[in-house]
Design a protein around this motif. Structure first.
Motif, PDB file in Angstrom:
ATOM      1  N   PHE A  87       0.864  -1.170   0.000  1.00 53.96           N
ATOM      2  CA  PHE A  87       0.000   0.000   0.000  1.00 53.96           C
ATOM      3  C   PHE A  87       0.902   1.221   0.000  1.00 53.96           C
ATOM      4  O   PHE A  87       1.711   1.402   0.912  1.00 53.96           O
ATOM      5  N   ALA A  88       0.813   2.048  -1.048  1.00 52.10           N
ATOM      6  CA  ALA A  88       1.743   3.168  -1.172  1.00 52.10           C
ATOM      7  C   ALA A  88       1.118   4.310  -1.968  1.00 52.10           C
ATOM      8  O   ALA A  88       0.178   4.104  -2.751  1.00 52.10           O
ATOM      9  N   THR A 100      13.351   4.418 -12.431  1.00 50.76           N
ATOM     10  CA  THR A 100      13.763   3.026 -12.619  1.00 50.76           C
ATOM     11  C   THR A 100      12.905   2.414 -13.717  1.00 50.76           C
ATOM     12  O   THR A 100      12.030   1.579 -13.446  1.00 50.76           O
ATOM     13  N   PRO A 101      13.107   2.818 -14.959  1.00 54.01           N
ATOM     14  CA  PRO A 101      12.269   2.326 -16.057  1.00 54.01           C
ATOM     15  C   PRO A 101      12.279   0.799 -16.140  1.00 54.01           C
ATOM     16  O   PRO A 101      13.303   0.154 -15.916  1.00 54.01           O
ATOM     17  N   GLY A 102      11.117   0.258 -16.417  1.00 57.67           N
ATOM     18  CA  GLY A 102      11.031  -1.192 -16.559  1.00 57.67           C
ATOM     19  C   GLY A 102      10.784  -1.936 -15.265  1.00 57.67           C
ATOM     20  O   GLY A 102      10.849  -3.161 -15.236  1.00 57.67           O
ATOM     21  N   SER A 103      10.474  -1.217 -14.174  1.00 61.75           N
ATOM     22  CA  SER A 103      10.232  -1.900 -12.896  1.00 61.75           C
ATOM     23  C   SER A 103       8.963  -2.746 -12.960  1.00 61.75           C
ATOM     24  O   SER A 103       8.855  -3.770 -12.301  1.00 61.75           O
ATOM     25  N   LYS A 104       7.989  -2.283 -13.745  1.00 62.83           N
ATOM     26  CA  LYS A 104       6.746  -3.009 -14.012  1.00 62.83           C
ATOM     27  C   LYS A 104       5.886  -3.265 -12.779  1.00 62.83           C
ATOM     28  O   LYS A 104       5.009  -4.142 -12.796  1.00 62.83           O
ATOM     29  N   ILE A 105       6.122  -2.525 -11.699  1.00 67.28           N
ATOM     30  CA  ILE A 105       5.202  -2.567 -10.576  1.00 67.28           C
ATOM     31  C   ILE A 105       3.949  -1.826 -11.011  1.00 67.28           C
ATOM     32  O   ILE A 105       4.024  -0.801 -11.686  1.00 67.28           O
ATOM     33  N   GLN A 106       2.789  -2.335 -10.625  1.00 62.14           N
ATOM     34  CA  GLN A 106       1.550  -1.674 -11.020  1.00 62.14           C
ATOM     35  C   GLN A 106       0.627  -1.447  -9.826  1.00 62.14           C
ATOM     36  O   GLN A 106       0.594  -2.262  -8.891  1.00 62.14           O
ATOM     37  N   ALA A 107      -0.108  -0.353  -9.883  1.00 60.36           N
ATOM     38  CA  ALA A 107      -1.188  -0.126  -8.933  1.00 60.36           C
ATOM     39  C   ALA A 107      -2.400  -0.869  -9.469  1.00 60.36           C
ATOM     40  O   ALA A 107      -2.662  -0.845 -10.674  1.00 60.36           O
ATOM     41  N   VAL A 108      -3.120  -1.543  -8.582  1.00 61.44           N
ATOM     42  CA  VAL A 108      -4.245  -2.365  -9.036  1.00 61.44           C
ATOM     43  C   VAL A 108      -5.569  -1.990  -8.364  1.00 61.44           C
ATOM     44  O   VAL A 108      -6.625  -2.501  -8.750  1.00 61.44           O
ATOM     45  N   TYR A 109      -5.509  -1.101  -7.358  1.00 55.77           N
ATOM     46  CA  TYR A 109      -6.728  -0.666  -6.670  1.00 55.77           C
ATOM     47  C   TYR A 109      -6.432   0.688  -6.038  1.00 55.77           C
ATOM     48  O   TYR A 109      -5.587   0.800  -5.158  1.00 55.77           O
ATOM     49  N   MET A 110      -7.114   1.746  -6.496  1.00 53.47           N
ATOM     50  CA  MET A 110      -6.876   3.084  -5.959  1.00 53.47           C
ATOM     51  C   MET A 110      -7.729   3.273  -4.709  1.00 53.47           C
ATOM     52  O   MET A 110      -8.941   3.458  -4.801  1.00 53.47           O
ATOM     53  N   VAL A 111      -7.081   3.228  -3.558  1.00 52.67           N
ATOM     54  CA  VAL A 111      -7.808   3.344  -2.291  1.00 52.67           C
ATOM     55  C   VAL A 111      -8.131   4.808  -1.985  1.00 52.67           C
ATOM     56  O   VAL A 111      -9.270   5.158  -1.687  1.00 52.67           O
ATOM     57  N   VAL A 217      -5.784  20.491  -7.432  1.00 54.97           N
ATOM     58  CA  VAL A 217      -4.772  19.452  -7.674  1.00 54.97           C
ATOM     59  C   VAL A 217      -5.462  18.118  -7.949  1.00 54.97           C
ATOM     60  O   VAL A 217      -6.292  17.661  -7.158  1.00 54.97           O
ATOM     61  N   ALA A 218      -5.116  17.480  -9.059  1.00 57.98           N
ATOM     62  CA  ALA A 218      -5.800  16.254  -9.497  1.00 57.98           C
ATOM     63  C   ALA A 218      -5.139  14.975  -9.010  1.00 57.98           C
ATOM     64  O   ALA A 218      -5.584  13.883  -9.353  1.00 57.98           O
ATOM     65  N   LEU A 219      -4.082  15.078  -8.241  1.00 61.10           N
ATOM     66  CA  LEU A 219      -3.320  13.893  -7.847  1.00 61.10           C
ATOM     67  C   LEU A 219      -4.174  12.837  -7.148  1.00 61.10           C
ATOM     68  O   LEU A 219      -5.005  13.158  -6.296  1.00 61.10           O
ATOM     69  N   TYR A 220      -3.926  11.595  -7.529  1.00 63.24           N
ATOM     70  CA  TYR A 220      -4.507  10.476  -6.791  1.00 63.24           C
ATOM     71  C   TYR A 220      -3.660  10.245  -5.539  1.00 63.24           C
ATOM     72  O   TYR A 220      -2.561  10.809  -5.406  1.00 63.24           O
ATOM     73  N   GLY A 221      -4.151   9.410  -4.631  1.00 61.74           N
ATOM     74  CA  GLY A 221      -3.428   9.136  -3.395  1.00 61.74           C
ATOM     75  C   GLY A 221      -2.897   7.716  -3.348  1.00 61.74           C
ATOM     76  O   GLY A 221      -2.335   7.220  -4.321  1.00 61.74           O
ATOM     77  N   ASN A 222      -3.112   7.057  -2.215  1.00 59.13           N
ATOM     78  CA  ASN A 222      -2.538   5.725  -2.009  1.00 59.13           C
ATOM     79  C   ASN A 222      -3.301   4.625  -2.746  1.00 59.13           C
ATOM     80  O   ASN A 222      -4.535   4.662  -2.834  1.00 59.13           O
ATOM     81  N   ALA A 223      -2.537   3.655  -3.220  1.00 62.83           N
ATOM     82  CA  ALA A 223      -3.116   2.542  -3.965  1.00 62.83           C
ATOM     83  C   ALA A 223      -2.499   1.226  -3.503  1.00 62.83           C
ATOM     84  O   ALA A 223      -1.423   1.204  -2.899  1.00 62.83           O
ATOM     85  N   ILE A 224      -3.178   0.146  -3.788  1.00 59.49           N
ATOM     86  CA  ILE A 224      -2.596  -1.188  -3.588  1.00 59.49           C
ATOM     87  C   ILE A 224      -1.734  -1.472  -4.813  1.00 59.49           C
ATOM     88  O   ILE A 224      -2.185  -1.296  -5.956  1.00 59.49           O
ATOM     89  N   ILE A 225      -0.491  -1.876  -4.575  1.00 59.46           N
ATOM     90  CA  ILE A 225       0.440  -2.135  -5.672  1.00 59.46           C
ATOM     91  C   ILE A 225       0.879  -3.601  -5.642  1.00 59.46           C
ATOM     92  O   ILE A 225       0.797  -4.262  -4.596  1.00 59.46           O
ATOM     93  N   ALA A 226       1.339  -4.085  -6.770  1.00 58.44           N
ATOM     94  CA  ALA A 226       1.759  -5.484  -6.875  1.00 58.44           C
ATOM     95  C   ALA A 226       3.020  -5.603  -7.717  1.00 58.44           C
ATOM     96  O   ALA A 226       3.224  -4.831  -8.662  1.00 58.44           O
ATOM     97  N   SER A 227       3.838  -6.583  -7.392  1.00 59.53           N
ATOM     98  CA  SER A 227       5.080  -6.816  -8.132  1.00 59.53           C
ATOM     99  C   SER A 227       4.768  -7.456  -9.477  1.00 59.53           C
ATOM    100  O   SER A 227       3.742  -8.137  -9.634  1.00 59.53           O
ATOM    101  N   GLY A 298     -11.926   1.926  -5.894  1.00 69.77           N
ATOM    102  CA  GLY A 298     -10.792   1.257  -6.530  1.00 69.77           C
ATOM    103  C   GLY A 298     -10.412   1.694  -7.925  1.00 69.77           C
ATOM    104  O   GLY A 298      -9.287   1.460  -8.358  1.00 69.77           O
ATOM    105  N   ALA A 299     -11.323   2.324  -8.643  1.00 69.32           N
ATOM    106  CA  ALA A 299     -11.083   2.650 -10.049  1.00 69.32           C
ATOM    107  C   ALA A 299     -10.493   4.050 -10.215  1.00 69.32           C
ATOM    108  O   ALA A 299     -10.409   4.832  -9.272  1.00 69.32           O
ATOM    109  N   VAL A 300     -10.076   4.339 -11.440  1.00 71.49           N
ATOM    110  CA  VAL A 300      -9.615   5.678 -11.824  1.00 71.49           C
ATOM    111  C   VAL A 300     -10.316   6.051 -13.128  1.00 71.49           C
ATOM    112  O   VAL A 300     -10.906   5.197 -13.786  1.00 71.49           O
TER     113      VAL A 300
END
Length: 342
Positions: A87-88, A100-111, A217-227, A298-300
């Protein structure tokens, strides 16, 4: 009639295999390490509720939930493979991917549908709007999300980026400096700095919070992320974790007073009244937004995600702009009906 020895042995062997196969089909729970962004506080309630009430287990998951020391650290934990999910702050993920291009970590649920970042001042300062901040001194840690996103706040409110002076401080000293009048203002998460200021003697009616989402400000906040490994090798587990969390989040929204018991269970030293209020503030300001009421948890939205990315890249001074589709993956979200708020 007697049964031949070999036939009997085959029957016994088949019976034994059947006994072994039944539990094997059920399979042992998949062990998964999950990192939070911060300590066990009110906002961690839905994660801890999902574990304590067996929602993760019902999805075949044995989830170990650990506290964190900041969003950047949570992203790093997932990037190194020490944790499968976490959660970050989504903006910390954007920064990591750009550097760090190519890290491929993704957010999967915008909390947190809206960033919790805010500028805090005291009413006696006479500051009531962003324009009043010109020439003032703000205090915050160098890694504070609000401080890092200040250029986005400044641009949205037609202020120069250098319209304020910054004083770098440790997190524990930030609210103390403002309460004592040593600085004009601070940046911090709304549901953290507000309560910290009150704990240092400031009365609620004397605190002015200029919340970033309320000022363009349109910034999203914390999301669940996955490797990337988790996404590629255990997609059903990712979807299962999100189903369990989504169920727990909806329960938390419906009854935050009851949900806080699971935080107390994990950390008996918390102040229940304080953390219940923190949880309610987080839900009201960052989770239950007009966008969420319209589109579900969870969505954006594609348009806002693109704008949010652009704001982060510009504010953080990042070398590249990551592609939105590579940073947020909606494929694992529960069905829209399950994420809808009634």
């Amino acid at each position: 009639m007697s049964v031949p020895f070999n036939a009997c042995r085959r029957l016994l062997l088949a019976a034994g295999l059947a006994c072994l196969t039944a539990p094997a089909l059920a399979q042992a729970p998949l062990k998964l390490k999950f990192t939070l962004d911060w300590r066990f506080e009110g906002p961690s309630a839905p994660f801890l509720l999902a574990k304590a009430k067996g929602y993760f287990a019902a999805e075949g998951l044995d989830v170990e939930i650990d506290s964190g020391s900041g969003s950047a650290g949570a992203v790093t934990r997932v990037a190194t493979g020490a944790y499968e999910m976490g959660f970050a702050d989504f903006n910390a993920l954007v920064e990591h991917d750009a550097k760090t291009p190519g890290s491929k970590i993704q957010a999967v649920y915008m909390v947190y549908n809206a960033t919790p970042a805010a500028v805090f001042v005291l009413k006696k300062s006479g500051i009531t709007k962003p324009a009043d901040l010109v020439g003032k001194t703000l205090a915050a840690p160098v890694f504070d999300a609000g401080r890092k996103a200040w250029p986005a706040f400044a641009k949205s409110n037609k202020l120069a980026v250098d319209a304020v002076k910054w004083q770098s401080v440790e997190p524990a000293l930030r609210e103390t400096l403002l309460a004592r009048g040593d600085v004009d203002g601070i940046t911090g998460f709304y549901f953290t700095s507000l309560l910290n200021l009150e704990a240092r003697g400031a009365k609620p009616e004397d605190i002015v919070a200029l919340k970033y989402p309320d000022h363009g400000v349109a910034l999203y906040g914390n999301a669940i992320i996955a490797s990337p490994k988790m996404l590629a090798e255990q997609p059903k587990a990712v979807a299962g974790l999100l189903r369990a969390f989504n169920k727990a989040l909806k329960e938390t929204i419906a009854n935050p007073d009851a949900a806080i018991a699971y935080v107390k269970e994990r950390d008996p030293l918390i102040n229940v009244a304080l953390e219940t209020r923190r949880l309610k503030l987080a839900l009201e300001s960052s989770v239950i937004t007009p966008e969420v009421k319209a589109n579900g948890l969870g969505a954006v939205t594609a348009e806002r995600l693109q704008r949010s990315l652009a704001e982060t890249v510009e504010a953080y001074g990042l070398p590249t702009t990551p592609k939105a589709a590579e940073l947020f993956n909606a494929a694992f979200l529960p069905a829209a009906a399950e994420r809808a708020l009634k």
